[in-house]
Scaffold this motif. Structure first.
Motif, PDB file in Angstrom:
ATOM      1  N   THR A  55      29.351  55.819  52.531  1.00 30.85           N
ATOM      2  CA  THR A  55      30.769  56.161  52.661  1.00 30.85           C
ATOM      3  C   THR A  55      30.974  57.662  52.470  1.00 30.85           C
ATOM      4  N   LEU A  58      30.327  59.573  55.666  1.00 28.98           N
ATOM      5  CA  LEU A  58      31.325  59.492  56.731  1.00 28.98           C
ATOM      6  C   LEU A  58      32.204  60.731  56.783  1.00 28.98           C
ATOM      7  N   LEU A  90      35.095  55.846  59.520  1.00 32.14           N
ATOM      8  CA  LEU A  90      34.172  54.835  60.028  1.00 32.14           C
ATOM      9  C   LEU A  90      34.585  54.417  61.436  1.00 32.14           C
TER      10      LEU A  90
END
Length: 296
Positions: A55, A58, A90
């Motif tokens: 994450t 990203l 994403l």
């Protein structure tokens, strides 16, 4: 009428989600998409911690799309993976070992709920199922027609060969049935052409190129890659050549002139040209337009 084609996906490069150094570099190698992997490339003991790494990645500056491969729905990690990674930045989820329509429908429902919770556009996150077992290939028509956010399927030969007790050979003749079945199911359901499997032998560049050409000939739009050196050959093979583009333009122009004169079949340099040939030429030009738009 064919499916509405989106961002070109000629090359999708896997990178282990628990290697931040690799993740930082992988967005710049020229792939159409990067797949940050939480599944096969990450040891069980590191799977939960890897969620934070992917994450964080990203937010990296990039021009390519960013996907995350979560763990299969049959595992204890899938729900937690999705809950952790759905958010800004994403582009899509890659879901492995899909064997039934309900798995896509459940994943689609959960992704939609997480999109709402994150304030994201509904349906904006792509979902790419990998068909990589005998059960998946057997049910691929129903999977493709499951009426979810899925735009295209992917084929995984590694797990498929293990599941089916096949020997994965260099010429991949044993994969022809699965490839054809996935391609036909995709077309019948109105999906984009599918994405082909990885090629495991990193020393065999010629073998990778041959596998990519087989996939292209079988109706696939791109190939998953496991090393940056595979990206450029994949992009090249799944991009229409200058000769193909010139031929497509000539076919479309000649047919338009003939059609205006009341004819629906002509000859061009000795080749018979009718509507199916023209449609193929138009698809070549449309594919090049998509690539140019993505790189513009």
């Amino acid at each position: 009428m064919g499916p509405i084609m989106t961002h070109p996906l000629r090359s999708l490069l896997f990178v282990p989600g628990n290697h931040p150094r690799k993740v930082g570099k992988v967005f710049a190698v020229g792939a159409d998409a990067v797949i940050l992997d939480l599944e096969d490339a990450v040891a069980i003991a590191e799977k939960v911690a890897a969620r934070q790494a992917v994450t964080a990645a990203l937010g990296t500056e990039r021009r390519c799309r960013a996907f995350i491969r979560v763990n299969a729905m049959s595992t204890e990690f899938c729900h937690g993976d999705l809950a952790a990674v759905i958010g800004p930045g994403l582009d899509g989820i890659v879901l492995p070992k899909v064997e039934a329509p309900w798995q896509l429908q459940a994943a689609d429902w959960l992704i939609a709920a997480l999109e709402r919770a994150s304030g994201l556009v509904q349906g904006g996150i792509d979902l790419v199922p990998i068909i990589e077992t005998g059960a998946g290939v057997a049910a691929v028509r129903e999977i493709a027609a499951a009426r979810t956010r899925v735009r295209r399927l992917a084929f995984g030969a590694g797990d498929y060969s293990v599941d089916m007790n096949l020997t994965w050979t260099r010429d991949e003749a044993e994969m022809a049935h699965a490839r054809a079945t996935i391609a036909v199911a995709s077309r019948a359901a109105g999906l984009e052409p599918p994405i082909d499997t990885v090629f495991a032998d990193l020393r065999d560049g010629e073998g990778f190129a041959a596998a990519a050409r087989r996939a292209l000939a079988a109706g696939f739009q791109g190939k998953m890659c496991i090393h940056p050196d595979q990206v450029a050959p994949a992009n090249d093979i799944f991009t229409p050549s200058d000769a193909e583009l010139a031929r497509a333009r000539a076919i479309v122009a000649a047919f338009a002139a003939a059609e205006a004169a009341g004819s629906a079949s002509i000859q061009l340099d000795g080749q018979f040209i009718d509507y199916p040939i023209v449609e193929r030429a138009r698809r070549v030009l449309a594919m090049m337009a998509r690539i140019a738009a993505a790189n513009g």
